[in-house]
Design a protein around this motif. Structure first.
Motif, PDB file in Angstrom:
ATOM      1  N   GLY A  72      97.711 118.524  52.687  1.00  0.00           N
ATOM      2  CA  GLY A  72      97.681 117.686  53.887  1.00  0.00           C
ATOM      3  C   GLY A  72      96.740 116.509  53.787  1.00  0.00           C
ATOM      4  N   PHE A  74      95.482 112.827  53.799  1.00  0.00           N
ATOM      5  CA  PHE A  74      95.982 111.757  54.652  1.00  0.00           C
ATOM      6  C   PHE A  74      96.367 110.510  53.857  1.00  0.00           C
ATOM      7  CE2 PHE A  74      95.073 114.246  58.174  1.00  0.00           C
ATOM      8  CZ  PHE A  74      95.410 113.593  59.360  1.00  0.00           C
ATOM      9  N   PRO A  79      99.102 113.234  57.582  1.00  0.00           N
ATOM     10  CA  PRO A  79      98.948 114.188  56.482  1.00  0.00           C
ATOM     11  C   PRO A  79     100.209 114.244  55.635  1.00  0.00           C
ATOM     12  CG  PRO A  79      99.400 115.367  58.521  1.00  0.00           C
ATOM     13  CD  PRO A  79      99.261 113.915  58.885  1.00  0.00           C
ATOM     14  N   SER A 101      95.183 120.570  57.295  1.00  0.00           N
ATOM     15  CA  SER A 101      94.766 119.169  57.284  1.00  0.00           C
ATOM     16  C   SER A 101      93.878 118.918  56.076  1.00  0.00           C
ATOM     17  CB  SER A 101      93.984 118.829  58.558  1.00  0.00           C
ATOM     18  OG  SER A 101      93.325 117.576  58.425  1.00  0.00           O
ATOM     19  N   PHE A 122      95.616 115.655  66.747  1.00  0.00           N
ATOM     20  CA  PHE A 122      96.090 115.587  65.363  1.00  0.00           C
ATOM     21  C   PHE A 122      97.598 115.282  65.350  1.00  0.00           C
ATOM     22  CE2 PHE A 122      97.691 117.652  61.462  1.00  0.00           C
ATOM     23  CZ  PHE A 122      96.793 117.184  60.521  1.00  0.00           C
ATOM     24  N   THR A 143      93.611 122.688  63.649  1.00  0.00           N
ATOM     25  CA  THR A 143      93.853 122.353  62.251  1.00  0.00           C
ATOM     26  C   THR A 143      92.980 123.234  61.367  1.00  0.00           C
ATOM     27  OG1 THR A 143      92.166 120.592  62.277  1.00  0.00           O
ATOM     28  CG2 THR A 143      94.446 119.971  62.768  1.00  0.00           C
TER      29      THR A 143
END
Length: 340
Positions: A72, A74, A79, A101, A122, A143
């Motif tokens: 995940g 970013f 993500p 995440s 999120f 998360t």
């Protein structure tokens, strides 16, 4: 004359200092390198060799991305779930309602700190997937972290020093292989369910068959360890070979099972469908990749608010929305035959 004497004195002192330091280093014995051995085998009678490719002391400023895949991570504000070594394989986003995440970790004071966060804003996936175990739930509010080892290994002594999160969320150390799942522990450090306080002291470890049993255990144990797991640091060790598994806690043998006993357990307890007479329940015979993660287990607790997630947090941290699962190191040793 005074100036000459002053500078001459300084130069002489400097030369003497360098000479003395050089002489000291020449005669001083070199610092002996300490061999890192399993906590349960301080004399290394097993002749274990540390596999540095899959072990990690987490004493750097950045996580080693050649060693670990951060799930995940970013990109452009969202993500991304794409494995760098298996780009065509679907990547699990986590156990709903929590979602993995890539921002939920930090390296601090020589430790890896994995974080579960109350994070309603999120960019959660809109997928609602029916899991193999439990009901279909949306991703929302919470998360969690997940990192996966990029290099595999087969057999050895696996050890982790960690402190479970004191919260209604799992702190897990496990592994996957070809149709194989090997759960070293899935500890639930601080339940908020008054009927499940026993979970705070419980070790749950399993071997799972994803080819024949859709992930159900061919062997599993749920045992009281005699202490509240999230209260302190502990060292968990698993000696894994073709003969079976020995489980150590803080250097002492806690449980053991042979490969034959695993198969016997599977045939006795896996009655959902007939198993072949020659079925080998000891499926832990293939290379594995290590996992570290946190998950919400809906069959235990689902924190509905930030206050519930942080019910056991210290007073000075009850409002930050962050729960920590701390790891000091992950080490894997193997016999010489398995490292060549």
């Amino acid at each position: 004359m005074k100036t000459y004497t002053f500078y001459t004195t300084i130069i002489l002192l400097a030369c003497l200092t360098i000479a003395c330091n050089g002489q000291k280093s020449a005669h001083q014995p070199q610092k002996e390198q300490v061999q890192v051995v399993p906590f349960s085998d301080p004399k290394n009678s097993g002749d274990w060799r540390l596999n540095t490719e899959v072990s990690d002391e987490f004493d750097t400023q950045e996580i080693d991305k050649e060693k670990w895949y951060i799930v995940g991570k970013f990109e452009n504000g969202k993500p991304v779930y794409k494995h760098p070594d298996k780009p065509n394989k679907k990547v699990w986003k986590g156990r709903a309602p929590s979602q993995f995440s890539g921002r939920n970790y930090r390296l601090e004071n020589g430790k890896l700190i994995l974080e579960a966060r109350w994070e309603p804003d999120f960019p959660f996936s809109e997928d609602i997937v029916t899991p193999v175990f439990g009901e279909a739930l949306p991703y929302e509010n919470i998360t969690t972290p997940c990192i996966i080892g990029r290099k595999d290994f087969k057999y050895g002594y696996i050890e982790i020093k960690s402190k479970a999160a004191n919260a209604p969320v799992s702190s897990a150390f496990w592994a996957t292989g070809n149709n194989l799942e090997f759960d070293f522990f899935e500890t639930y450090g601080g339940t908020i369910n008054p009927n499940k306080k026993h979970l705070d002291n419980q070790l749950w470890w399993s071997i799972r068959d994803w080819k024949n049993l859709r992930g159900k255990p061919t062997y599993t144990e749920k045992k009281d360890v005699g202490f509240r797991i999230a209260d302190d640091w502990h060292i968990w060790g698993v000696e894994w070979s073709e003969k079976g598994v020995k489980y150590f806690i803080d250097g002492k043998l806690f449980s053991e099972v042979t490969a034959k006993e695993v198969t016997a357990w599977a045939k006795k307890n896996r009655t959902e469908k007939p198993l072949p007479k020659d079925y080998n329940g000891y499926v832990a015979t293939k290379p594995i990749n290590l996992w570290l993660d946190m998950e919400i287990f809906p069959w235990h607790d689902i924190p509905k608010t930030k206050a519930q997630l942080e019910a056991h947090s210290p007073e000075n941290k009850k409002d930050d929305g962050i729960i920590d699962f701390e790891v000091e190191y992950v080490r894997v040793w193997q016999k010489k035959l398995n490292t060549e």
